[in-house]
Design an enzyme around this catalytic site. Structure first.
Site, PDB file in Angstrom:
ATOM      1  N   ASP A   1      23.664 -11.511   4.528  1.00 21.57           N
ATOM      2  CA  ASP A   1      23.948 -12.331   3.351  1.00 21.57           C
ATOM      3  C   ASP A   1      25.448 -12.420   3.077  1.00 21.57           C
ATOM      4  OD1 ASP A   1      23.352 -13.776   0.872  1.00 21.57           O
ATOM      5  OD2 ASP A   1      23.980 -11.917  -0.125  1.00 21.57           O
TER       6      ASP A   1
ATOM      7  N   MET B   1       8.257   4.490   5.724  1.00 21.73           N
ATOM      8  CA  MET B   1       8.420   3.121   5.215  1.00 21.73           C
ATOM      9  C   MET B   1       9.673   2.988   4.357  1.00 21.73           C
ATOM     10  SD  MET B   1       6.164   1.490   6.767  1.00 21.73           S
ATOM     11  CE  MET B   1       6.643  -0.060   6.038  1.00 21.73           C
ATOM     12  N   GLU B   2      10.015   4.044   3.641  1.00 21.26           N
ATOM     13  CA  GLU B   2      11.233   4.021   2.828  1.00 21.26           C
ATOM     14  C   GLU B   2      12.472   3.932   3.715  1.00 21.26           C
ATOM     15  OE1 GLU B   2       8.009   5.105   0.235  1.00 21.26           O
ATOM     16  OE2 GLU B   2       8.519   5.802   2.245  1.00 21.26           O
TER      17      GLU B   2
ATOM     18  N   MET C   1       0.796  -1.229   0.000  1.00 26.35           N
ATOM     19  CA  MET C   1       0.000   0.000   0.000  1.00 26.35           C
ATOM     20  C   MET C   1       0.831   1.282   0.000  1.00 26.35           C
ATOM     21  SD  MET C   1      -2.864  -1.307  -0.240  1.00 26.35           S
ATOM     22  CE  MET C   1      -3.649  -2.874   0.069  1.00 26.35           C
ATOM     23  N   CYS C   2       2.142   1.164  -0.186  1.00 24.55           N
ATOM     24  CA  CYS C   2       2.997   2.352  -0.225  1.00 24.55           C
ATOM     25  C   CYS C   2       2.903   3.043  -1.580  1.00 24.55           C
ATOM     26  CB  CYS C   2       4.447   1.972   0.050  1.00 24.55           C
ATOM     27  SG  CYS C   2       4.783   1.630   1.771  1.00 24.55           S
ATOM     28  N   HIS C   3       2.839   4.364  -1.532  1.00 25.12           N
ATOM     29  CA  HIS C   3       2.814   5.157  -2.761  1.00 25.12           C
ATOM     30  C   HIS C   3       4.230   5.285  -3.326  1.00 25.12           C
ATOM     31  CE1 HIS C   3      -0.900   6.459  -0.773  1.00 25.12           C
ATOM     32  NE2 HIS C   3      -1.339   6.770  -1.985  1.00 25.12           N
TER      33      HIS C   3
END
Length: 159
Positions: free
Chosen positions: A127, A112-113, A74-76
């Site tokens: 990793d 969120m970014e 749902m992130c723009h």
């Protein structure tokens, strides 16, 4: 309080930001990866078999921040103006703190970014060092601060 990503029928929806004002938005998030002494030394001294670990993590964090809207449903998509990644080695704990600052001029925030950038950066360290230490622990991923937008500023009290 109603969740903004659910419509009246309780189905997922992307929030309509059409009526929001464009403002400067900024967010800073951080997280920690703890590891063995051998893995820590490899990360800090750039002796890993997969190349320069901290520099690769910085690039991965930037890429992760830029790709957030493609992996979080749902992130723009945002026109990001700035991403800055800082890496702080913690020799006493054999850990690395990774922080991401994201800035844009937009109608929705960049929290969120910043959080995605931190997550991807730390996962990249994991990793690249897993051949040395599979018991590494990623922890404390959190939004530390944000500014701009209708909800106002936020600063984590324990930061």
């Amino acid at each position: 309080m109603q969740l903004t990503h659910l419509n009246k029928q309780n189905n997922p929806t992307m929030v309509d930001v059409s009526d929001k004002h464009i403002t400067t938005r900024e967010a800073y998030a951080s997280g920690v990866i703890s590891m063995s002494e051998q893995a820590f030394e490899s990360a800090i001294n750039h002796t890993g078999k997969k190349g320069p670990i901290t520099q690769t993590a910085i690039i991965a964090a930037i890429m992760g921040s830029k790709k957030t809207s493609e992996i979080i449903p749902m992130c723009h998509p945002l026109m990001i103006n700035k991403i800055n990644v800082d890496i702080t080695p913690n020799p006493a704990e054999h850990s690395i703190t990774l922080g991401v600052l994201v800035k844009c001029e937009g109608k929705t925030g960049v929290e969120m970014e910043a959080l995605t950038g931190v997550s991807i950066g730390l996962l990249t360290i994991y990793d690249m060092l897993k051949a040395i230490d599979k018991s590494m622990v990623i922890s404390d991923i959190a939004l530390q601060s944000k500014s701009g937008g209708k909800s106002g500023d936020f600063v984590r009290e324990d930061s």
